[in-house]
Design a protein around this motif. Structure first.
Motif, PDB file in Angstrom:
ATOM      1  N   THR A 249      -7.893   2.660   0.848  1.00 41.46           N
ATOM      2  CA  THR A 249      -6.778   3.402   0.237  1.00 41.46           C
ATOM      3  C   THR A 249      -6.865   3.330  -1.287  1.00 41.46           C
ATOM      4  O   THR A 249      -6.549   4.299  -1.981  1.00 41.46           O
ATOM      5  CB  THR A 249      -5.416   2.856   0.717  1.00 41.46           C
ATOM      6  OG1 THR A 249      -5.302   1.466   0.400  1.00 41.46           O
ATOM      7  CG2 THR A 249      -5.251   3.046   2.221  1.00 41.46           C
ATOM      8  N   GLN A 250      -7.330   2.204  -1.811  1.00 38.50           N
ATOM      9  CA  GLN A 250      -7.507   2.079  -3.262  1.00 38.50           C
ATOM     10  C   GLN A 250      -8.599   3.018  -3.768  1.00 38.50           C
ATOM     11  O   GLN A 250      -8.560   3.469  -4.920  1.00 38.50           O
ATOM     12  CB  GLN A 250      -7.857   0.634  -3.623  1.00 38.50           C
ATOM     13  CG  GLN A 250      -6.735  -0.359  -3.388  1.00 38.50           C
ATOM     14  CD  GLN A 250      -7.216  -1.793  -3.384  1.00 38.50           C
ATOM     15  OE1 GLN A 250      -8.233  -2.132  -3.998  1.00 38.50           O
ATOM     16  NE2 GLN A 250      -6.511  -2.662  -2.671  1.00 38.50           N
ATOM     17  N   SER A 251      -9.571   3.320  -2.916  1.00 37.87           N
ATOM     18  CA  SER A 251     -10.674   4.196  -3.317  1.00 37.87           C
ATOM     19  C   SER A 251     -10.261   5.665  -3.315  1.00 37.87           C
ATOM     20  O   SER A 251     -11.031   6.523  -3.750  1.00 37.87           O
ATOM     21  CB  SER A 251     -11.872   3.997  -2.385  1.00 37.87           C
ATOM     22  OG  SER A 251     -11.636   4.599  -1.116  1.00 37.87           O
ATOM     23  N   GLY A 252      -9.054   5.948  -2.806  1.00 41.59           N
ATOM     24  CA  GLY A 252      -8.561   7.324  -2.815  1.00 41.59           C
ATOM     25  C   GLY A 252      -8.324   7.922  -1.440  1.00 41.59           C
ATOM     26  O   GLY A 252      -7.824   9.045  -1.329  1.00 41.59           O
ATOM     27  N   TRP A 253      -8.673   7.206  -0.383  1.00 46.14           N
ATOM     28  CA  TRP A 253      -8.439   7.712   0.965  1.00 46.14           C
ATOM     29  C   TRP A 253      -6.946   7.659   1.280  1.00 46.14           C
ATOM     30  O   TRP A 253      -6.261   6.698   0.927  1.00 46.14           O
ATOM     31  CB  TRP A 253      -9.194   6.867   1.995  1.00 46.14           C
ATOM     32  CG  TRP A 253     -10.659   7.180   2.091  1.00 46.14           C
ATOM     33  CD1 TRP A 253     -11.488   7.560   1.086  1.00 46.14           C
ATOM     34  CD2 TRP A 253     -11.461   7.107   3.272  1.00 46.14           C
ATOM     35  NE1 TRP A 253     -12.763   7.739   1.555  1.00 46.14           N
ATOM     36  CE2 TRP A 253     -12.776   7.464   2.898  1.00 46.14           C
ATOM     37  CE3 TRP A 253     -11.208   6.775   4.599  1.00 46.14           C
ATOM     38  CZ2 TRP A 253     -13.835   7.502   3.810  1.00 46.14           C
ATOM     39  CZ3 TRP A 253     -12.248   6.799   5.514  1.00 46.14           C
ATOM     40  CH2 TRP A 253     -13.546   7.167   5.123  1.00 46.14           C
ATOM     41  N   SER A 254      -6.449   8.678   1.957  1.00 42.04           N
ATOM     42  CA  SER A 254      -5.064   8.671   2.400  1.00 42.04           C
ATOM     43  C   SER A 254      -4.902   7.710   3.571  1.00 42.04           C
ATOM     44  O   SER A 254      -5.887   7.331   4.221  1.00 42.04           O
ATOM     45  CB  SER A 254      -4.637  10.073   2.835  1.00 42.04           C
ATOM     46  OG  SER A 254      -5.313  10.442   4.035  1.00 42.04           O
TER      47      SER A 254
ATOM     48  N   LYS B  72      -6.267   9.249   6.754  1.00 43.46           N
ATOM     49  CA  LYS B  72      -7.731   9.286   6.827  1.00 43.46           C
ATOM     50  C   LYS B  72      -8.291   7.932   7.237  1.00 43.46           C
ATOM     51  O   LYS B  72      -9.223   7.843   8.051  1.00 43.46           O
ATOM     52  CB  LYS B  72      -8.312   9.717   5.478  1.00 43.46           C
ATOM     53  CG  LYS B  72      -9.819   9.966   5.505  1.00 43.46           C
ATOM     54  CD  LYS B  72     -10.301  10.517   4.173  1.00 43.46           C
ATOM     55  CE  LYS B  72     -11.817  10.773   4.207  1.00 43.46           C
ATOM     56  NZ  LYS B  72     -12.298  11.313   2.903  1.00 43.46           N
TER      57      LYS B  72
ATOM     58  N   LYS C  41     -17.535   1.992  -1.207  1.00 45.00           N
ATOM     59  CA  LYS C  41     -16.416   2.800  -1.731  1.00 45.00           C
ATOM     60  C   LYS C  41     -15.574   2.012  -2.735  1.00 45.00           C
ATOM     61  O   LYS C  41     -15.140   2.551  -3.761  1.00 45.00           O
ATOM     62  CB  LYS C  41     -15.530   3.264  -0.569  1.00 45.00           C
ATOM     63  CG  LYS C  41     -16.219   4.167   0.451  1.00 45.00           C
ATOM     64  CD  LYS C  41     -16.520   5.545  -0.103  1.00 45.00           C
ATOM     65  CE  LYS C  41     -15.265   6.345  -0.318  1.00 45.00           C
ATOM     66  NZ  LYS C  41     -15.569   7.728  -0.770  1.00 45.00           N
ATOM     67  N   LYS C  42     -15.318   0.754  -2.389  1.00 42.20           N
ATOM     68  CA  LYS C  42     -14.513  -0.108  -3.249  1.00 42.20           C
ATOM     69  C   LYS C  42     -14.994  -1.536  -3.061  1.00 42.20           C
ATOM     70  O   LYS C  42     -14.787  -2.151  -2.007  1.00 42.20           O
ATOM     71  CB  LYS C  42     -13.023   0.008  -2.877  1.00 42.20           C
ATOM     72  CG  LYS C  42     -12.105  -0.958  -3.608  1.00 42.20           C
ATOM     73  CD  LYS C  42     -11.991  -0.633  -5.089  1.00 42.20           C
ATOM     74  CE  LYS C  42     -10.958  -1.568  -5.745  1.00 42.20           C
ATOM     75  NZ  LYS C  42     -10.834  -1.318  -7.186  1.00 42.20           N
TER      76      LYS C  42
ATOM     77  N   ARG D 295      -8.751  -1.550   0.670  1.00 42.53           N
ATOM     78  CA  ARG D 295      -9.717  -1.105  -0.335  1.00 42.53           C
ATOM     79  C   ARG D 295     -10.058   0.376  -0.159  1.00 42.53           C
ATOM     80  O   ARG D 295     -10.318   1.080  -1.137  1.00 42.53           O
ATOM     81  CB  ARG D 295     -10.969  -1.975  -0.281  1.00 42.53           C
ATOM     82  CG  ARG D 295     -10.716  -3.377  -0.829  1.00 42.53           C
ATOM     83  CD  ARG D 295     -11.963  -4.229  -0.905  1.00 42.53           C
ATOM     84  NE  ARG D 295     -12.421  -4.663   0.397  1.00 42.53           N
ATOM     85  CZ  ARG D 295     -13.644  -4.494   0.855  1.00 42.53           C
ATOM     86  NH1 ARG D 295     -14.565  -3.865   0.129  1.00 42.53           N
ATOM     87  NH2 ARG D 295     -13.988  -4.942   2.052  1.00 42.53           N
TER      88      ARG D 295
ATOM     89  N   SER E 157       0.837  -1.200   0.000  1.00 48.69           N
ATOM     90  CA  SER E 157       0.000   0.000   0.000  1.00 48.69           C
ATOM     91  C   SER E 157       0.868   1.244   0.000  1.00 48.69           C
ATOM     92  O   SER E 157       0.360   2.357   0.049  1.00 48.69           O
ATOM     93  CB  SER E 157      -0.915   0.003   1.239  1.00 48.69           C
ATOM     94  OG  SER E 157      -1.849  -1.053   1.176  1.00 48.69           O
TER      95      SER E 157
ATOM     96  N   THR F  43       4.209   3.412  -1.886  1.00 48.34           N
ATOM     97  CA  THR F  43       4.666   3.636  -3.260  1.00 48.34           C
ATOM     98  C   THR F  43       6.168   3.803  -3.381  1.00 48.34           C
ATOM     99  O   THR F  43       6.692   3.871  -4.487  1.00 48.34           O
ATOM    100  CB  THR F  43       3.984   4.895  -3.839  1.00 48.34           C
ATOM    101  OG1 THR F  43       4.249   6.016  -2.973  1.00 48.34           O
ATOM    102  CG2 THR F  43       2.474   4.687  -3.946  1.00 48.34           C
TER     103      THR F  43
END
Length: 320
Positions: free
Chosen positions: A265-270, A273, A316-317, A263, A35, A37
């Motif tokens: 974090t994959q949906s765009g949450w930091s 968050k 969300k995901k 999932r 998760s 980068t």
């Protein structure tokens, strides 16, 4: 004073381990399950383990911890050492399971086993059954904590919450020792993480939570459900994800990114968050335990909350 000293020890050790890991290129590389980068040093759990055991020994010699609990927790040295080598050399799954089985047996022996399982309408007091259950529970807690250590601050904040919740509900300076041991590491692990915990930290924390659960259940059988509720964010996600993957016919040993936190974090949450949301849910779980006098009603309410949380994540995901 001891708590201030130990949080500084944990903080400084984590710093030293981070720098050493960078120097020796001991970093967690990015892969399909990651998760993060960028390659990041790992092994920060060593600082948690060293600080924890120093504090634990201090409590023992100052007679601030029950001997039964002390020896059971001290068994965690074995899982920490083996997990340290696993972080370095990736030991086989069979060897890891053998070690987990050994520490489960030794921990149970130190505690005198699990006396009973209170199911509300009746209790199971057959020691063969209760101890087989406790044996597998310890192994599951060790592994699920490792599974859920995947984003910055998540595993550390969960351990900090459980430590503080345990102290608030049961007292016991061992909870404060664990809290400061984790806090020193967490400062370096908060998003964006400068270092990861690694198996050496996550497996130890999972083992500790299992031992707390059994130890306090032996004091009062309904305490078992208190710990199950408090640990709900982790065990519910891990167990439901395992069930869903099995239902999908997936190979369970295969790496994946299907846990709820992944999932999100994959949906765009930091990462921050997601962790803050988990802390909020944990606070609600603590409120449920603290204010609902009937522990079984509290358990049903907590399950409803946890299911609603997963339902939100699914929206969300989707789980695929």
């Amino acid at each position: 004073m001891i708590y201030l000293v130990l949080v500084v020890v944990s903080l400084f050790l984590t710093y030293l381990i981070k720098n050493y890991a960078i120097k020796k290129s001991l970093v967690a590389h990015v892969n399909d399950r990651s998760s993060h980068t960028t390659p990041t040093p790992h092994g920060g759990g060593i600082a948690i383990a060293i600080t924890w055991f120093i504090g634990l020994i201090y409590l023992y010699f100052t007679k601030q911890i029950d001997q039964t609990l002390f020896y059971a927790l001290l068994v965690g040295v074995i899982i920490s050492v083996v997990s340290f080598f696993d972080d370095l050399f990736e030991l086989s799954a069979k060897l890891r399971l053998m070690v987990q089985s050994l520490v489960s047996l030794l921990g149970l022996y130190a505690l005198g086993g699990l006396d009973s399982i209170n199911l509300g309408l009746f209790s199971i007091e057959n020691h063969i059954f209760t101890n087989i259950f406790a044996f597998f529970m310890i192994i599951w807690f060790i592994n699920l904590y490792n599974f859920l250590d995947g984003i910055d601050g998540y595993a550390g904040s969960e351990a900090l919450f459980l430590s503080l919740a345990g102290f608030a509900l049961f007292g016991g300076n061992h909870f404060l020792i664990l809290a400061v041991a984790v806090l020193g590491f967490l400062i370096w692990n908060w998003h964006k993480a400068k270092i990861f915990m690694g198996d050496v930290g996550s497996t130890l924390l999972g083992y500790n939570i299992a031992i707390f659960t059994i130890y306090y259940a032996n004091e009062e059988s309904t305490n078992f459900w208190i710990w199950i509720i408090l640990f709900g964010v982790f065990w519910f996600d891990a167990t439901l994800t395992l069930y869903r993957r099995k239902k999908n016919g997936e190979k369970l040993s295969q790496a994946h990114k299907k846990h709820a936190y992944q999932r999100l974090t994959q949906s765009g949450w930091s990462h921050s968050k997601v962790v803050i949301a988990s802390i909020f849910i944990n606070i609600l779980l603590f409120v449920i335990v603290y204010y609902v006098s009937n522990i079984f009603i509290a358990f049903i309410i907590s399950l409803t909350l946890l299911y609603a949380s997963i339902y939100f994540v699914d929206k969300k995901k989707a789980f695929e």
